[in-house]
Design a protein around this motif. Structure first.
Motif, PDB file in Angstrom:
ATOM      1  N   VAL A   1       0.718  -1.160  -0.109  1.00 11.57           N
ATOM      2  CA  VAL A   1      -0.070  -0.045   0.063  1.00 11.57           C
ATOM      3  C   VAL A   1       0.675   1.058  -0.204  1.00 11.57           C
ATOM      4  CG1 VAL A   1      -1.979   1.254   1.116  1.00 11.57           C
ATOM      5  CG2 VAL A   1      -1.836  -1.148   1.286  1.00 11.57           C
ATOM      6  N   LEU A   2       0.729   1.927  -0.730  1.00 11.64           N
ATOM      7  CA  LEU A   2       1.138   3.664  -0.995  1.00 11.64           C
ATOM      8  C   LEU A   2       0.343   4.715  -0.179  1.00 11.64           C
ATOM      9  CD1 LEU A   2       3.884   5.124  -1.873  1.00 11.64           C
ATOM     10  CD2 LEU A   2       2.618   5.378  -4.088  1.00 11.64           C
ATOM     11  N   LEU A   3       0.969   4.934   0.892  1.00 12.33           N
ATOM     12  CA  LEU A   3       0.099   5.979   1.656  1.00 12.33           C
ATOM     13  C   LEU A   3       0.593   7.152   1.274  1.00 12.33           C
ATOM     14  CD1 LEU A   3       0.292   4.595   5.274  1.00 12.33           C
ATOM     15  CD2 LEU A   3      -1.783   4.765   3.780  1.00 12.33           C
ATOM     16  N   THR A   4      -0.201   8.264   1.261  1.00 12.40           N
ATOM     17  CA  THR A   4      -0.135   9.707   0.955  1.00 12.40           C
ATOM     18  C   THR A   4      -0.538  10.406   2.430  1.00 12.40           C
ATOM     19  OG1 THR A   4      -0.618   9.647  -1.268  1.00 12.40           O
ATOM     20  CG2 THR A   4      -0.514  11.823  -0.235  1.00 12.40           C
ATOM     21  N   SER A  33      -0.458  13.557   3.434  1.00  5.12           N
ATOM     22  CA  SER A  33      -1.096  14.779   3.435  1.00  5.12           C
ATOM     23  C   SER A  33      -2.572  14.893   3.513  1.00  5.12           C
ATOM     24  CB  SER A  33      -0.604  15.751   2.350  1.00  5.12           C
ATOM     25  OG  SER A  33      -0.796  15.100   1.007  1.00  5.12           O
ATOM     26  N   ASP A  34      -3.165  14.090   2.454  1.00 11.01           N
ATOM     27  CA  ASP A  34      -4.782  13.832   2.442  1.00 11.01           C
ATOM     28  C   ASP A  34      -5.228  12.382   2.866  1.00 11.01           C
ATOM     29  OD1 ASP A  34      -3.366  12.214   0.499  1.00 11.01           O
ATOM     30  OD2 ASP A  34      -4.385  13.142  -1.243  1.00 11.01           O
ATOM     31  N   SER A  35      -4.210  11.557   3.804  1.00 10.41           N
ATOM     32  CA  SER A  35      -4.345  10.284   4.149  1.00 10.41           C
ATOM     33  C   SER A  35      -5.673   9.542   3.417  1.00 10.41           C
ATOM     34  CB  SER A  35      -5.506  10.834   5.449  1.00 10.41           C
ATOM     35  OG  SER A  35      -4.945  11.433   6.418  1.00 10.41           O
ATOM     36  N   LYS A  36      -4.747   9.522   1.910  1.00  8.33           N
ATOM     37  CA  LYS A  36      -5.153   8.629   1.191  1.00  8.33           C
ATOM     38  C   LYS A  36      -4.246   7.588   0.774  1.00  8.33           C
ATOM     39  CE  LYS A  36      -8.056  11.740  -1.586  1.00  8.33           C
ATOM     40  NZ  LYS A  36      -8.391  12.529  -3.000  1.00  8.33           N
ATOM     41  N   HIS A  37      -4.640   6.409   0.451  1.00  6.96           N
ATOM     42  CA  HIS A  37      -3.879   5.188  -0.049  1.00  6.96           C
ATOM     43  C   HIS A  37      -4.239   4.496  -1.364  1.00  6.96           C
ATOM     44  CE1 HIS A  37      -7.542   3.084   1.493  1.00  6.96           C
ATOM     45  NE2 HIS A  37      -7.072   2.096   0.817  1.00  6.96           N
ATOM     46  N   VAL A  38      -3.222   3.871  -1.913  1.00  7.34           N
ATOM     47  CA  VAL A  38      -3.234   3.093  -3.272  1.00  7.34           C
ATOM     48  C   VAL A  38      -2.666   1.870  -2.958  1.00  7.34           C
ATOM     49  CG1 VAL A  38      -2.427   3.131  -5.803  1.00  7.34           C
ATOM     50  CG2 VAL A  38      -3.178   5.369  -4.665  1.00  7.34           C
ATOM     51  N   VAL A  39      -3.509   0.753  -3.752  1.00  9.21           N
ATOM     52  CA  VAL A  39      -3.114  -0.488  -3.548  1.00  9.21           C
ATOM     53  C   VAL A  39      -2.397  -0.951  -4.689  1.00  9.21           C
ATOM     54  CG1 VAL A  39      -3.840  -3.150  -3.043  1.00  9.21           C
ATOM     55  CG2 VAL A  39      -5.219  -1.205  -1.820  1.00  9.21           C
ATOM     56  N   LEU A  40      -1.015  -1.432  -4.497  1.00  9.65           N
ATOM     57  CA  LEU A  40      -0.216  -1.623  -5.715  1.00  9.65           C
ATOM     58  C   LEU A  40      -0.597  -2.908  -6.407  1.00  9.65           C
ATOM     59  CD1 LEU A  40       3.380  -0.625  -4.289  1.00  9.65           C
ATOM     60  CD2 LEU A  40       1.606   0.828  -5.522  1.00  9.65           C
TER      61      LEU A  40
END
Length: 623
Positions: free
Chosen positions: A161-164, A166-173
């Protein structure tokens, strides 16, 4: 044969063969000189760092000035590595800390605990900026090498998981096989790509920004069989990275070749490192600061194997205490120093420093015994009248030129190959408050509110004037509560147990649970009495020594610091208090105020009578 002689120290460079010319000797000398001043590898143990609690993981910041250690009780201990002292302790988690990573500028620290929590901390203040709650345990996390807003998290039984932040969003690789979710991941040296590896030996190279597949290949064992990927580590300098696999072989690849081969490529590893004799499995592997050496920690014992990357030969084996298991290994970013963790203690490995006094002056001679010195004519004269003044040429003439002493040149070891300047806002060191062993109580007199507090009636203090006591208890403004974000992952089991908490063998066997103790039920059995709680009103705290009566902070041979009624107080540095085993244990002391403790289980030696009143709980005690 040559490698064996080289390992045993029989062969050492530089080598000169068949009557060389002056230019050949000069070149060989400069190569040897460069190697002697370059980064080498550690050769022996150089002490330990005791974090009081059990250490589990450690990591250096980008400059190697601070070492963060995650402990079994959830604390993060930050060591000043130059002074080998504790610079800061952050009470980060309740459960054990399993992974740590510094941000690029050193101001932030990201941690993960075995209760599936990922937190970001401000290193200077020790405050938590934000938290993320995952459904499964966290195996590893890594901050982006350049972008401090991105964090790569590897949950158990899930895709990375790639977390951001600043906006608390995440992307599943994306992964190669949806059924195989035992995936490890790592950023490359500059964070442009993310390398992932699964249990079937498949390596995927993804673009960090778009998550698109750039290249891929499969790690094989020489035949068509594949092996599981355990970890992926990149060097700080250069384009090399290593892959630790389940077949007990460490493979070193060139990242540029991987990108050139593209999808479904077949790149050949630069080196294959393994222990052919003992078939040792590797717990943790990493590069040296300059990328010229590779260290691997054994999963069977506390042993560190060091290879030279360019040749692939084993140059050193560092053995720790026999019978201990290795947990983590970290190589210093700049110096030839390795930190390893076993049995909850951080061990430091460094080079053997030999004093060489001849380095101060070329004509300096070290004498075994005193010799009589013969003074030359006019050697110590302030002005030599007989000497003729030579003409200034070459180096003497350059002394008259102005020297720039204001411009600070950047340190090459701290800069990347694509950077020219250092980061001026980087956090290299932490301020440390001095520790006073025996502080005086109120050296500048009582505080302004002391007269008001002393003259107030007891009912008012205990009754409920809570607004007056609030500044004393808080000591400052209330801290902002950190925001917690729950990360939802589809199809991930929520009942998984972290490998650090897994106990092999019979489930009925008693095992000490990790984390902070919730109570002291077992420790109360050592007490010779059971104080009954007092149900009346209690006065406010803190209690000053003058209020305890007696001789105040006197110090007799018995170690008493004040008496009132039938109890006495002992300081921790008292000689008689140190000789008592009950008072040496922190669990049997109850803190009254800084520097003074009450030891209720010392019986008549402390209380001096058949009974008394405990000043901390105001309960009647009998012996």
């Amino acid at each position: 044969m040559v490698n064996d002689l080289y390992l045993n120290g029989a062969l050492q460079g530089p080598f000169v063969i068949h009557s060389p010319t002056h230019r050949q000797i000069h070149t060989l000398f400069h190569v040897s000189l460069a190697e002697s001043f370059g980064q080498n590898y550690p050769e022996e143990a150089d002490g330990t760092l005791d974090c009081i609690s059990m250490a589990l993981t450690c990591t250096f910041n980008r400059w190697g000035t601070l070492l963060a250690v995650g402990c079994n009780d959830g604390r993060i201990v930050i060591w000043d590595f130059l002074t080998r002292g504790i610079a800061k302790i952050i009470s980060a988690h309740i459960h054990p800390v399993c992974s740590l990573c510094w941000s690029r500028d050193g101001h932030k620290l990201v941690s993960a605990s075995t209760d599936n929590i990922v937190s970001q901390w401000d290193v200077l203040t020790g405050d938590c900026d934000q938290r993320f709650r995952f459904p499964s345990p966290i195996l590893k996390l890594q901050c982006h090498p350049r972008d401090m807003d991105k964090v790569l998290v590897c949950p158990m039984k899930s895709a990375p998981v790639l977390l951001t932040l600043s906006d608390s969003k995440h992307v599943v690789l994306p992964v190669d096989d949806d059924s195989d979710l035992n995936v490890v991941a790592a950023f490359d040296r500059r964070g442009e790509y993310i390398y992932t590896g699964n249990a079937k030996g498949k390596i995927l190279v993804l673009n960090t920004d778009s998550q698109e597949l750039v290249a891929s290949f499969r790690v094989t064992t020489g035949t068509s069989n594949t092996t599981a990927i355990k970890s992926i580590e990149f060097a700080r300098k250069g384009s090399c990275f290593l892959i630790n696999t389940a077949d007990r072989i460490i493979r070193v690849y060139d990242g540029r070749e991987i990108l050139t081969c593209g999808r479904d490529g077949e790149p050949e590893p630069m080196q294959k490192l393994q222990d052919l004799v003992n078939r040792t499995p590797w717990k943790r592997c990493c590069f040296s600061g300059d990328g010229e050496y590779i260290v691997a920690g054994s999963a069977r014992q506390h042993a560190l194997y060091i290879w030279e990357k360019s040749i692939g030969n084993l140059v050193k084996i560092l053995h720790g205490t026999r019978g201990e298991l290795l947990l983590d290994v970290a190589w210093h970013p700049v110096r030839p120093i390795i930190a390893s963790i076993s049995s909850g203690v951080v061990s430091i490995w460094a080079q053997n420093q030999v004093e060489n006094w001849s380095a101060f002056a070329p004509d300096f001679k070290e004498l075994d015994e005193n010799v009589e010195y013969e003074e030359r004519e006019s050697e110590f004269d302030i002005e030599d009248e007989d000497r003729s003044e030579p003409e200034q040429t070459g180096a003497d003439a350059a002394e008259d030129e102005e020297v720039d002493v204001t411009t600070v040149d950047p340190i090459v070891a701290f800069c990347s190959s694509d950077e020219e300047l250092e980061d001026n806002k980087a956090l290299l060191y932490l301020p440390i408050a001095p520790e006073v062993e025996d502080p005086e109580e109120n050296p500048f007199g009582p505080p302004p509110d002391a007269s008001v507090q002393a003259g107030a009636p007891e009912d008012t203090l205990a009754g409920g004037d809570k607004k007056q006591r609030q500044p004393l208890s808080e000591g400052g403004p209330a801290k902002k509560k950190a925001r917690t974000t729950t990360i939802e992952l589809q199809g991930v089991p929520s009942d998984e147990l972290h490998p650090l908490l897994g106990v092999k063998g019979d489930s009925k066997s008693k095992k000490k649970t990790a984390g902070r103790p919730k109570g002291s039920k077992g420790k109360d059995k050592d007490f010779s009495f059971r104080p009954k709680p007092y149900r009346g009103e209690r006065p406010s705290f803190p209690v000053m020594p003058e209020a305890l009566g007696g001789s105040g902070l006197g110090g007799g041979a018995g170690g008493a610091f004040g008496r009132q009624g039938n109890f006495s107080l002992h300081n921790t540095c008292s000689s008689s208090c140190q000789s008592l085993p009950q008072c040496r244990s922190q669990s049997s002391r109850r803190r009254l105020f800084p520097g003074i403790f009450l030891a209720p289980n010392h019986g008549r030696n402390f209380f001096g009578g058949a009974g008394g009143t405990c000043p901390l709980t105001f309960s009647k005690v009998k012996f």
